[in-house]
Design a protein around this motif. Sequence first.
Motif, mmCIF file in Angstrom:
data_model
loop_
_atom_site.group_PDB
_atom_site.id
_atom_site.type_symbol
_atom_site.label_atom_id
_atom_site.label_comp_id
_atom_site.label_asym_id
_atom_site.label_seq_id
_atom_site.Cartn_x
_atom_site.Cartn_y
_atom_site.Cartn_z
ATOM 1 N N LYS A 98 32.363 19.016 -11.791
ATOM 2 C CA LYS A 98 32.404 18.090 -10.654
ATOM 3 C C LYS A 98 32.421 18.860 -9.327
ATOM 4 N N HIS A 99 33.240 19.885 -9.276
ATOM 5 C CA HIS A 99 33.413 20.646 -8.027
ATOM 6 C C HIS A 99 32.168 21.457 -7.653
ATOM 7 N N LEU A 100 31.465 21.982 -8.665
ATOM 8 C CA LEU A 100 30.327 22.866 -8.407
ATOM 9 C C LEU A 100 28.969 22.198 -8.654
ATOM 10 N N ASN A 101 28.999 20.942 -9.081
ATOM 11 C CA ASN A 101 27.775 20.155 -9.290
ATOM 12 C C ASN A 101 26.800 20.796 -10.279
ATOM 13 N N LEU A 102 27.346 21.352 -11.345
ATOM 14 C CA LEU A 102 26.522 21.925 -12.417
ATOM 15 C C LEU A 102 27.168 21.581 -13.757
ATOM 16 N N GLU A 103 26.348 21.493 -14.780
ATOM 17 C CA GLU A 103 26.870 21.248 -16.124
ATOM 18 C C GLU A 103 27.779 22.409 -16.531
ATOM 19 N N TYR A 104 28.847 22.078 -17.255
ATOM 20 C CA TYR A 104 29.783 23.109 -17.655
ATOM 21 C C TYR A 104 29.128 24.155 -18.547
ATOM 22 N N SER A 105 28.223 23.746 -19.406
ATOM 23 C CA SER A 105 27.562 24.716 -20.292
ATOM 24 C C SER A 105 26.818 25.776 -19.478
ATOM 25 N N THR A 106 26.210 25.349 -18.372
ATOM 26 C CA THR A 106 25.517 26.291 -17.474
ATOM 27 C C THR A 106 26.527 27.218 -16.810
ATOM 28 N N LEU A 107 27.597 26.636 -16.295
ATOM 29 C CA LEU A 107 28.636 27.438 -15.633
ATOM 30 C C LEU A 107 29.233 28.452 -16.601
ATOM 31 N N SER A 108 29.541 27.994 -17.800
ATOM 32 C CA SER A 108 30.151 28.854 -18.803
ATOM 33 C C SER A 108 29.228 30.012 -19.186
ATOM 34 N N SER A 109 27.968 29.709 -19.382
ATOM 35 C CA SER A 109 26.993 30.729 -19.760
ATOM 36 C C SER A 109 26.841 31.784 -18.662
ATOM 37 N N ILE A 110 26.685 31.332 -17.424
ATOM 38 C CA ILE A 110 26.529 32.262 -16.300
ATOM 39 C C ILE A 110 27.776 33.110 -16.121
ATOM 40 N N PHE A 111 28.951 32.477 -16.170
ATOM 41 C CA PHE A 111 30.200 33.210 -15.964
ATOM 42 C C PHE A 111 30.383 34.281 -17.030
ATOM 43 N N SER A 112 30.165 33.907 -18.285
ATOM 44 C CA SER A 112 30.321 34.874 -19.374
ATOM 45 C C SER A 112 29.357 36.042 -19.236
ATOM 46 N N GLU A 113 28.126 35.754 -18.824
ATOM 47 C CA GLU A 113 27.127 36.802 -18.639
ATOM 48 C C GLU A 113 27.505 37.745 -17.494
ATOM 49 N N MET A 114 27.964 37.169 -16.390
ATOM 50 C CA MET A 114 28.229 37.980 -15.194
ATOM 51 C C MET A 114 29.594 38.682 -15.234
ATOM 52 N N GLU A 115 30.587 38.071 -15.869
ATOM 53 C CA GLU A 115 31.954 38.598 -15.825
ATOM 54 C C GLU A 115 32.434 39.217 -17.144
ATOM 55 N N ASN A 116 31.636 39.091 -18.196
ATOM 56 C CA ASN A 116 32.001 39.620 -19.522
ATOM 57 C C ASN A 116 33.326 39.060 -20.039
ATOM 58 N N GLN A 117 33.614 37.821 -19.681
ATOM 59 C CA GLN A 117 34.767 37.099 -20.213
ATOM 60 C C GLN A 117 34.504 35.605 -20.041
ATOM 61 N N THR A 118 35.245 34.794 -20.758
ATOM 62 C CA THR A 118 35.036 33.350 -20.653
ATOM 63 C C THR A 118 35.782 32.794 -19.448
ATOM 64 N N ILE A 119 35.362 31.636 -19.021
ATOM 65 C CA ILE A 119 36.054 30.939 -17.933
ATOM 66 C C ILE A 119 37.502 30.674 -18.338
ATOM 67 N N GLU A 120 37.709 30.268 -19.569
ATOM 68 C CA GLU A 120 39.053 29.952 -20.042
ATOM 69 C C GLU A 120 39.971 31.162 -19.968
ATOM 70 N N LYS A 121 39.469 32.333 -20.381
ATOM 71 C CA LYS A 121 40.300 33.546 -20.306
ATOM 72 C C LYS A 121 40.619 33.890 -18.851
ATOM 73 N N TYR A 122 39.656 33.723 -17.973
ATOM 74 C CA TYR A 122 39.889 33.985 -16.552
ATOM 75 C C TYR A 122 40.934 33.009 -15.998
ATOM 76 N N PHE A 123 40.812 31.743 -16.358
ATOM 77 C CA PHE A 123 41.756 30.722 -15.918
ATOM 78 C C PHE A 123 43.171 31.051 -16.401
ATOM 79 N N ILE A 124 43.298 31.421 -17.660
ATOM 80 C CA ILE A 124 44.606 31.788 -18.210
ATOM 81 C C ILE A 124 45.158 33.015 -17.490
#
Length: 186
Positions: A98-124
Amino acid sequence: MILHIKNMVCNRCKMVVKAELEKLGFNPISVELGEVSLSENISADDKINIAQKLSHFGFELLEDKKTQIAEQIKTTIINLVHYTREPLKINLSSYLSKHLNLEYSTLSSIFSEMENQTIEKYFIAQKIEKAKEMLTYGELTLSEIAFQLNYSSVAHLSSQFKKVTGLTPSAYKGETVDKRKTLDEI
């Protein structure tokens, strides 16, 4: 024109970026974490000058779209964990979409590729860092910290805390060595 800037993680970062841009003769319309709006377009030479000036403070101009999205995710999570007092009423994936106006699957894929960790691990990791800060101040009970960080129970917070830090919250509080990280190191 919008500039995307890496490593802006606090209000002092915003002040430094704004001051440096003003020193270079620009008048930012707004300066937010990770993003600056300028009223005018800037030349390639201006971008180079801005990048060089900001690099002295540990900031980096982001040109690549995937890198920008990963930084926006990080900034959104940092804001959510460290600066928002309201508990998260929807799950993180819905909030980010909702905040970034993109599907979560897209956000998750990009984040994992760029940061070498999942969004969930970063959030934790961000939540545990905030818990460490709160424990260090000693003003709140572990129950209050768990509630403020939106954990379902003290046991859940304690379990994640130990998994990330190797210590229980009580053991961490008793440590004399500061093991906290800056937000851009997480």
